[in-house]
Scaffold this active site. Structure first.
Site, mmCIF file in Angstrom:
data_model
loop_
_atom_site.group_PDB
_atom_site.id
_atom_site.type_symbol
_atom_site.label_atom_id
_atom_site.label_comp_id
_atom_site.label_asym_id
_atom_site.label_seq_id
_atom_site.Cartn_x
_atom_site.Cartn_y
_atom_site.Cartn_z
ATOM 1 N N ASN A 9 0.927 -1.238 -0.065
ATOM 2 C CA ASN A 9 0.117 -0.051 0.100
ATOM 3 C C ASN A 9 0.936 1.177 -0.127
ATOM 4 O O ASN A 9 1.470 1.480 1.005
ATOM 5 C CB ASN A 9 -0.875 -0.021 1.220
ATOM 6 C CG ASN A 9 -1.674 1.223 1.411
ATOM 7 O OD1 ASN A 9 -1.824 2.049 0.367
ATOM 8 N ND2 ASN A 9 -2.142 1.660 2.671
ATOM 9 N N TRP A 10 0.904 1.719 -1.158
ATOM 10 C CA TRP A 10 2.074 2.984 -1.201
ATOM 11 C C TRP A 10 1.647 4.170 -0.696
ATOM 12 O O TRP A 10 2.394 5.153 -0.502
ATOM 13 C CB TRP A 10 2.168 3.153 -2.688
ATOM 14 C CG TRP A 10 3.057 1.909 -3.456
ATOM 15 C CD1 TRP A 10 3.637 0.894 -2.931
ATOM 16 C CD2 TRP A 10 3.599 2.212 -4.905
ATOM 17 N NE1 TRP A 10 4.362 0.241 -3.767
ATOM 18 C CE2 TRP A 10 4.343 1.041 -4.903
ATOM 19 C CE3 TRP A 10 3.442 3.361 -5.650
ATOM 20 C CZ2 TRP A 10 5.055 0.750 -6.371
ATOM 21 C CZ3 TRP A 10 4.093 2.937 -7.083
ATOM 22 C CH2 TRP A 10 4.839 1.627 -7.262
ATOM 23 N N LYS A 11 0.177 4.316 -0.160
ATOM 24 C CA LYS A 11 -0.471 5.218 0.281
ATOM 25 C C LYS A 11 -0.386 6.562 -0.707
ATOM 26 O O LYS A 11 -0.202 6.303 -1.801
ATOM 27 C CB LYS A 11 -0.029 5.628 1.606
ATOM 28 C CG LYS A 11 0.098 4.440 2.491
ATOM 29 C CD LYS A 11 0.188 4.996 4.059
ATOM 30 C CE LYS A 11 0.239 3.389 4.926
ATOM 31 N NZ LYS A 11 0.079 3.636 6.379
ATOM 32 N N HIS A 94 -9.487 1.432 4.481
ATOM 33 C CA HIS A 94 -8.265 1.484 5.336
ATOM 34 C C HIS A 94 -8.472 2.424 6.388
ATOM 35 O O HIS A 94 -9.305 3.282 6.326
ATOM 36 C CB HIS A 94 -7.076 1.960 4.244
ATOM 37 C CG HIS A 94 -5.662 2.049 4.901
ATOM 38 N ND1 HIS A 94 -5.331 3.059 5.611
ATOM 39 C CD2 HIS A 94 -4.846 1.040 4.802
ATOM 40 C CE1 HIS A 94 -4.014 2.644 6.224
ATOM 41 N NE2 HIS A 94 -3.749 1.463 5.601
ATOM 42 N N GLU A 96 -6.825 4.717 7.497
ATOM 43 C CA GLU A 96 -6.608 6.070 7.199
ATOM 44 C C GLU A 96 -8.000 6.834 6.469
ATOM 45 O O GLU A 96 -8.184 7.898 6.622
ATOM 46 C CB GLU A 96 -5.346 6.431 6.308
ATOM 47 C CG GLU A 96 -4.125 6.141 7.253
ATOM 48 C CD GLU A 96 -2.854 5.534 6.444
ATOM 49 O OE1 GLU A 96 -2.908 5.741 5.386
ATOM 50 O OE2 GLU A 96 -1.957 5.009 7.158
ATOM 51 N N GLU A 166 -6.005 -5.150 10.212
ATOM 52 C CA GLU A 166 -4.875 -4.293 10.527
ATOM 53 C C GLU A 166 -5.114 -3.396 11.941
ATOM 54 O O GLU A 166 -6.123 -2.386 11.788
ATOM 55 C CB GLU A 166 -4.744 -3.134 9.372
ATOM 56 C CG GLU A 166 -4.536 -3.776 8.031
ATOM 57 C CD GLU A 166 -3.926 -2.637 7.277
ATOM 58 O OE1 GLU A 166 -2.456 -3.154 7.000
ATOM 59 O OE2 GLU A 166 -4.143 -1.762 7.002
ATOM 60 N N GLY A 172 2.133 2.050 10.688
ATOM 61 C CA GLY A 172 3.052 3.105 10.441
ATOM 62 C C GLY A 172 3.880 3.445 11.854
ATOM 63 O O GLY A 172 4.201 4.475 11.880
ATOM 64 N N SER A 212 2.977 -2.486 10.517
ATOM 65 C CA SER A 212 4.333 -2.657 10.412
ATOM 66 C C SER A 212 5.077 -3.949 10.134
ATOM 67 O O SER A 212 5.864 -4.144 10.868
ATOM 68 C CB SER A 212 4.852 -2.121 11.798
ATOM 69 O OG SER A 212 4.437 -0.745 12.125
ATOM 70 N N GLY A 233 2.822 -1.222 4.195
ATOM 71 C CA GLY A 233 2.662 0.136 3.927
ATOM 72 C C GLY A 233 4.238 0.500 3.643
ATOM 73 O O GLY A 233 4.944 0.512 2.491
ATOM 74 N N GLY A 234 4.614 1.095 4.657
ATOM 75 C CA GLY A 234 6.024 1.617 4.650
ATOM 76 C C GLY A 234 7.367 0.665 3.983
ATOM 77 O O GLY A 234 8.017 1.404 3.120
HETATM 78 C C1 PEP Z 1 -1.012 -0.132 5.702
HETATM 79 O O1 PEP Z 1 -0.759 1.075 5.173
HETATM 80 O O2 PEP Z 1 -1.679 -0.931 5.536
HETATM 81 C C2 PEP Z 1 0.102 -0.329 6.676
HETATM 82 C C3 PEP Z 1 0.000 -1.713 7.335
HETATM 83 O O3 PEP Z 1 1.314 0.473 6.928
HETATM 84 P P1 PEP Z 1 2.679 0.060 7.610
HETATM 85 O O4 PEP Z 1 3.149 -1.360 6.962
HETATM 86 O O5 PEP Z 1 3.818 1.124 7.285
HETATM 87 O O6 PEP Z 1 2.397 -0.008 9.113
#
Ligand code: PEP
Length: 250
Positions: A9-11, A94, A96, A166, A172, A212, A233-234
């Site tokens: 997930n590049w956001k 999501h 966010e 999640e 994040g 994460s 994500g990251g």
């Molecule tokens: C996400 O954006 O769905 C996510 C899990 O981010 P991260 O891996 O950065 O926690």
């Protein structure tokens, strides 16, 4: 046996040129992956990613979809529009989107139905906040979020859906659910699906962990029997990190 699925997930990150560079690199490094590989990218990168992923095992995903077919919804994209750009997967609900853009369980359900009707695979995000976990509401919350999201779909449609568990406190933040916590809560989600739709559906639907997840913790998480992949994500923004996650079993 469920085939694992790992999705980035590049956001709100990367220009088309940066997207192309990353996907061209990944096309080489993840070509022998045993899991399904997806990158969920900003819509401005659909064309660049589609082109760079041509002939590879990397599938294109979006990060949201509107539930209407067309009309006066400035700034939004319909499921058919995504499909026409070569999108195959779409992240829905999501945290966010729930936190900053007023997403509710009702709109998650509407978006899920629109995505499925267009032939997209929804990646539906569910998960609790830190205070909800501490108060003991994790199970009831993820059960409700999941069943509400799936409401109105047929059993065959549900088999093809992906759920991403999640925990919001792990997204994040560098905090990860322990392997056991993630496995247990995903088991709770699967049981809820089983109670409502039967064992065959519950045994087929793929449920990812997200929060994460990274090259260091991926092996432990993926060794858990209930965890069918990850939403990343990251660690999906750099080729070496995403490669290490996707190739966790090599
Ligand atoms: C996400 O954006 O769905 C996510 C899990 O981010 P991260 O891996 O950065 O926690």
């Amino acid at each position: 046996m469920r085939k694992p699925i790992i999705a980035g997930n590049w956001k709100m990150n990367k220009t088309p040129a940066e997207a192309k560079e990353l996907v061209l690199a990944l096309a080489e490094t993840v070509k022998d992956a045993d899991c399904d590989v997806v990158v969920c990218v900003p819509a401005t990168n659909f064309a660049a990613v589609k082109e760079a992923a041509e002939g590879s095992n990397i599938k294109l995903g979006a990060q949201n979809v509107h539930f209407a077919a067309s009309g006066a919804y400035t700034g939004e994209l319909s499921a058919d529009m995504l499909k026409a750009c070569g999108v195959e997967y779409v992240v829905i609900g999501h945290s966010e989107r729930r936190q900053y853009f007023g997403e509710t369980d009702k709109t998650v359900n509407l978006r899920t139905k629109a995505a499925v009707a267009a032939g997209l695979v929804p990646i539906i995000c569910v998960g609790e906040m830190k205070d909800e976990r501490e108060a003991g509401y994790t199970d009831i919350l993820v059960e409700y979020q999941t069943l509400m999201a799936l409401h109105g779909l047929t059993e065959d449609e549900i088999k093809n859906v992906v759920i991403a568990y999640e925990p919001v406190w792990a997204i994040g933040t560098g905090l990860t659910a322990t392997d056991e916590q993630a496995n247990e809560t995903i088991g709770v989600i699967r049981k809820a699906i089983e109670r409502k739709y039967g064992k065959e559906v519950a045994d087929t639907v793929r449920i990812q962990y997200g929060g994460s997840m990274n090259p260091k913790n991926v092996k432990g998480l993926m060794a858990q029997p209930e965890i069918d992949g990850g939403l990343i994500g990251g660690a999906s923004l750099k080729a070496p990190d995403f490669t290490a996650v996707v190739m966790y079993n090599k």
